[in-house]
Scaffold this motif. Sequence first.
Motif, PDB file in Angstrom:
ATOM      1  N   ALA A 155       0.839  -1.210   0.000  1.00  0.00           N
ATOM      2  CA  ALA A 155       0.000   0.000   0.000  1.00  0.00           C
ATOM      3  C   ALA A 155       0.870   1.256   0.000  1.00  0.00           C
ATOM      4  O   ALA A 155       0.575   2.230  -0.701  1.00  0.00           O
ATOM      5  CB  ALA A 155      -0.924  -0.001   1.211  1.00  0.00           C
ATOM      6  N   GLN A 156       1.934   1.207   0.752  1.00  0.00           N
ATOM      7  CA  GLN A 156       2.831   2.363   0.821  1.00  0.00           C
ATOM      8  C   GLN A 156       3.517   2.583  -0.536  1.00  0.00           C
ATOM      9  O   GLN A 156       3.548   3.690  -1.057  1.00  0.00           O
ATOM     10  CB  GLN A 156       3.868   2.136   1.912  1.00  0.00           C
ATOM     11  CG  GLN A 156       4.580   3.412   2.312  1.00  0.00           C
ATOM     12  CD  GLN A 156       5.673   3.130   3.340  1.00  0.00           C
ATOM     13  OE1 GLN A 156       6.103   1.996   3.514  1.00  0.00           O
ATOM     14  NE2 GLN A 156       6.114   4.176   4.011  1.00  0.00           N
ATOM     15  N   HIS A 157       4.011   1.489  -1.124  1.00  0.00           N
ATOM     16  CA  HIS A 157       4.698   1.584  -2.410  1.00  0.00           C
ATOM     17  C   HIS A 157       3.798   2.170  -3.494  1.00  0.00           C
ATOM     18  O   HIS A 157       4.244   2.959  -4.317  1.00  0.00           O
ATOM     19  CB  HIS A 157       5.201   0.209  -2.844  1.00  0.00           C
ATOM     20  CG  HIS A 157       5.932   0.218  -4.147  1.00  0.00           C
ATOM     21  ND1 HIS A 157       7.277   0.543  -4.240  1.00  0.00           N
ATOM     22  CD2 HIS A 157       5.497   0.002  -5.413  1.00  0.00           C
ATOM     23  CE1 HIS A 157       7.637   0.503  -5.512  1.00  0.00           C
ATOM     24  NE2 HIS A 157       6.577   0.175  -6.251  1.00  0.00           N
ATOM     25  N   TYR A 158       2.539   1.785  -3.494  1.00  0.00           N
ATOM     26  CA  TYR A 158       1.617   2.270  -4.530  1.00  0.00           C
ATOM     27  C   TYR A 158       0.817   3.501  -4.111  1.00  0.00           C
ATOM     28  O   TYR A 158      -0.150   3.868  -4.777  1.00  0.00           O
ATOM     29  CB  TYR A 158       0.705   1.128  -5.007  1.00  0.00           C
ATOM     30  CG  TYR A 158       1.475   0.164  -5.884  1.00  0.00           C
ATOM     31  CD1 TYR A 158       1.764   0.470  -7.218  1.00  0.00           C
ATOM     32  CD2 TYR A 158       1.984  -1.013  -5.358  1.00  0.00           C
ATOM     33  CE1 TYR A 158       2.515  -0.390  -8.007  1.00  0.00           C
ATOM     34  CE2 TYR A 158       2.739  -1.889  -6.139  1.00  0.00           C
ATOM     35  CZ  TYR A 158       2.999  -1.558  -7.466  1.00  0.00           C
ATOM     36  OH  TYR A 158       3.745  -2.403  -8.246  1.00  0.00           O
ATOM     37  N   GLY A 159       1.246   4.131  -3.019  1.00  0.00           N
ATOM     38  CA  GLY A 159       0.613   5.380  -2.583  1.00  0.00           C
ATOM     39  C   GLY A 159      -0.869   5.264  -2.269  1.00  0.00           C
ATOM     40  O   GLY A 159      -1.660   6.153  -2.598  1.00  0.00           O
ATOM     41  N   LEU A 160      -1.238   4.160  -1.624  1.00  0.00           N
ATOM     42  CA  LEU A 160      -2.661   3.941  -1.331  1.00  0.00           C
ATOM     43  C   LEU A 160      -3.037   4.529   0.047  1.00  0.00           C
ATOM     44  O   LEU A 160      -3.677   3.860   0.862  1.00  0.00           O
ATOM     45  CB  LEU A 160      -2.981   2.446  -1.379  1.00  0.00           C
ATOM     46  CG  LEU A 160      -2.663   1.728  -2.695  1.00  0.00           C
ATOM     47  CD1 LEU A 160      -2.808   0.222  -2.561  1.00  0.00           C
ATOM     48  CD2 LEU A 160      -3.568   2.253  -3.823  1.00  0.00           C
ATOM     49  N   ASP A 161      -2.651   5.786   0.286  1.00  0.00           N
ATOM     50  CA  ASP A 161      -2.896   6.391   1.607  1.00  0.00           C
ATOM     51  C   ASP A 161      -4.380   6.639   1.846  1.00  0.00           C
ATOM     52  O   ASP A 161      -4.903   6.320   2.904  1.00  0.00           O
ATOM     53  CB  ASP A 161      -2.157   7.730   1.741  1.00  0.00           C
ATOM     54  CG  ASP A 161      -0.770   7.659   1.166  1.00  0.00           C
ATOM     55  OD1 ASP A 161      -0.160   6.585   1.286  1.00  0.00           O
ATOM     56  OD2 ASP A 161      -0.306   8.666   0.575  1.00  0.00           O
ATOM     57  N   LYS A 162      -5.013   7.233   0.842  1.00  0.00           N
ATOM     58  CA  LYS A 162      -6.453   7.527   0.978  1.00  0.00           C
ATOM     59  C   LYS A 162      -7.233   6.247   1.179  1.00  0.00           C
ATOM     60  O   LYS A 162      -8.134   6.166   2.010  1.00  0.00           O
ATOM     61  CB  LYS A 162      -6.952   8.168  -0.323  1.00  0.00           C
ATOM     62  CG  LYS A 162      -7.113   9.656  -0.256  1.00  0.00           C
ATOM     63  CD  LYS A 162      -7.974  10.075  -1.429  1.00  0.00           C
ATOM     64  CE  LYS A 162      -8.000  11.575  -1.575  1.00  0.00           C
ATOM     65  NZ  LYS A 162      -8.416  11.949  -2.944  1.00  0.00           N
ATOM     66  N   GLU A 163      -6.881   5.239   0.396  1.00  0.00           N
ATOM     67  CA  GLU A 163      -7.573   3.945   0.458  1.00  0.00           C
ATOM     68  C   GLU A 163      -7.391   3.317   1.842  1.00  0.00           C
ATOM     69  O   GLU A 163      -8.321   2.737   2.394  1.00  0.00           O
ATOM     70  CB  GLU A 163      -7.015   3.005  -0.618  1.00  0.00           C
ATOM     71  CG  GLU A 163      -7.394   3.384  -2.042  1.00  0.00           C
ATOM     72  CD  GLU A 163      -6.630   4.593  -2.604  1.00  0.00           C
ATOM     73  OE1 GLU A 163      -5.655   5.041  -1.966  1.00  0.00           O
ATOM     74  OE2 GLU A 163      -7.027   5.075  -3.677  1.00  0.00           O
ATOM     75  N   ALA A 164      -6.193   3.478   2.405  1.00  0.00           N
ATOM     76  CA  ALA A 164      -5.886   2.874   3.712  1.00  0.00           C
ATOM     77  C   ALA A 164      -6.691   3.506   4.840  1.00  0.00           C
ATOM     78  O   ALA A 164      -6.780   2.954   5.932  1.00  0.00           O
ATOM     79  CB  ALA A 164      -4.397   2.981   4.005  1.00  0.00           C
ATOM     80  N   GLN A 165      -7.278   4.669   4.556  1.00  0.00           N
ATOM     81  CA  GLN A 165      -8.102   5.292   5.589  1.00  0.00           C
ATOM     82  C   GLN A 165      -9.542   4.781   5.580  1.00  0.00           C
ATOM     83  O   GLN A 165     -10.332   5.140   6.447  1.00  0.00           O
ATOM     84  CB  GLN A 165      -8.088   6.809   5.396  1.00  0.00           C
ATOM     85  CG  GLN A 165      -6.833   7.421   5.990  1.00  0.00           C
ATOM     86  CD  GLN A 165      -6.548   8.806   5.479  1.00  0.00           C
ATOM     87  OE1 GLN A 165      -7.464   9.527   5.074  1.00  0.00           O
ATOM     88  NE2 GLN A 165      -5.285   9.166   5.474  1.00  0.00           N
ATOM     89  N   MET A 166      -9.844   3.964   4.608  1.00  0.00           N
ATOM     90  CA  MET A 166     -11.198   3.404   4.569  1.00  0.00           C
ATOM     91  C   MET A 166     -11.312   2.256   5.566  1.00  0.00           C
ATOM     92  O   MET A 166     -10.323   1.775   6.086  1.00  0.00           O
ATOM     93  CB  MET A 166     -11.511   2.939   3.155  1.00  0.00           C
ATOM     94  CG  MET A 166     -11.471   4.090   2.192  1.00  0.00           C
ATOM     95  SD  MET A 166     -12.351   3.670   0.714  1.00  0.00           S
ATOM     96  CE  MET A 166     -12.929   5.267   0.251  1.00  0.00           C
TER      97      MET A 166
ATOM     98  N   SER B  70      -6.961  -5.374  10.356  1.00  0.00           N
ATOM     99  CA  SER B  70      -6.426  -6.727  10.165  1.00  0.00           C
ATOM    100  C   SER B  70      -5.573  -6.812   8.898  1.00  0.00           C
ATOM    101  O   SER B  70      -4.566  -7.516   8.868  1.00  0.00           O
ATOM    102  CB  SER B  70      -7.562  -7.742  10.083  1.00  0.00           C
ATOM    103  OG  SER B  70      -8.283  -7.774  11.292  1.00  0.00           O
ATOM    104  N   VAL B  71      -5.998  -6.096   7.843  1.00  0.00           N
ATOM    105  CA  VAL B  71      -5.246  -6.116   6.585  1.00  0.00           C
ATOM    106  C   VAL B  71      -3.891  -5.419   6.762  1.00  0.00           C
ATOM    107  O   VAL B  71      -2.879  -5.843   6.197  1.00  0.00           O
ATOM    108  CB  VAL B  71      -6.053  -5.431   5.458  1.00  0.00           C
ATOM    109  CG1 VAL B  71      -5.235  -5.314   4.180  1.00  0.00           C
ATOM    110  CG2 VAL B  71      -7.341  -6.209   5.184  1.00  0.00           C
ATOM    111  N   MET B  72      -3.860  -4.374   7.572  1.00  0.00           N
ATOM    112  CA  MET B  72      -2.634  -3.601   7.776  1.00  0.00           C
ATOM    113  C   MET B  72      -1.720  -4.194   8.848  1.00  0.00           C
ATOM    114  O   MET B  72      -0.628  -3.703   9.073  1.00  0.00           O
ATOM    115  CB  MET B  72      -2.989  -2.150   8.157  1.00  0.00           C
ATOM    116  CG  MET B  72      -3.614  -1.385   7.010  1.00  0.00           C
ATOM    117  SD  MET B  72      -2.445  -1.255   5.623  1.00  0.00           S
ATOM    118  CE  MET B  72      -3.504  -0.552   4.381  1.00  0.00           C
TER     119      MET B  72
END
Length: 256
Positions: A159-170, A190-192
């Motif tokens: 997630a970090q590599h692909y810049g999924l910051d916004k997504e990670a807040q869901m 759990s995913v993180m």
Amino acid sequence: MQEIVIDNAAAKKYKRKVFIAFIIFIILIVSAVTAWRWLYYHQKDGGLFGGVQTPLRKVLSANERLFSFTFNPDKKVKEYPKEYAVRQVKVNGDAGMSTDFFDPAQWKLQVVKSNGDTLLVTLDEIKKLPKTDVVFNFKCIEGWSQITWWSGVRFVDFAQHYGLDKEAQMKYVGMKTPDEEYFVGLDMPSVMQAQTILCYEMNGKTLPMDQGYPLRLIIPVKYGVKHIKRIGTIFFDNNKPPDYWALRGYDYYTGH
Ligand SMILES: Nc1nc2c(c(=O)[nH]1)N[C@H]1C(S)=C(S)[C@@H](COP(=O)(O)O)O[C@H]1N2
Ligand SMILES: [Mo]
């Protein structure tokens, strides 16, 4: 000759007791049957969580709230040395594993971003990311467990590599097979968690076809049902994504 004395009062009392016990017994039977019928014929919850009567689903949901509340993302599932891992890993569950909609040569992981764009990621690109090994006791809700060794990229690293910051807040992550026959919904903490990996190797070798080639999920904080084999698409949502086994009446959270 000995005279037999019958205490009439005592006999009457005894009869009365037996009668009352019998009435209580009947009341209990009738209540049990009524309660069972109430539950059995209760409307099953529709939509996302079919397969189980609403009162039962309420119990599962209450459990889920309790478990997710007490979930500690920093706590790790016990890990073992690689030598402990079994050589013959059980194969269980083949929904979404047919090759009808799946061409290994064409496969790319689809990641649906919150802005609607879809990232297409190849296996080679995933393999270039930092590799993590996880050796843990894999538990299936059917009652068996095995110590198994898996390798891949941590979901957090991906997630970090692909810049999924916004997504990670869901709140949730959904994953489905290329043919959409198998699918899981997962809570973000759990995913993180640090032991959750997008996995492409088992026992140090390329993932076998029936165990999810080219890419599967290994999420040690959950039971086997959530370890989806052959991921086609990953998406993010604030509502619970559909889940194959939850739809069939199982617990959605299935953490342990
Ligand atoms: N695509 C897909 N993934 C799946 C399943 C399935 O039926 N289809 N079954 C799940 C269940 S119930 C378990 S216990 C594990 C088993 O993984 P294994 O076959 O590598 O032992 O996969 C999970 N992932
Ligand atoms: Mo399972």
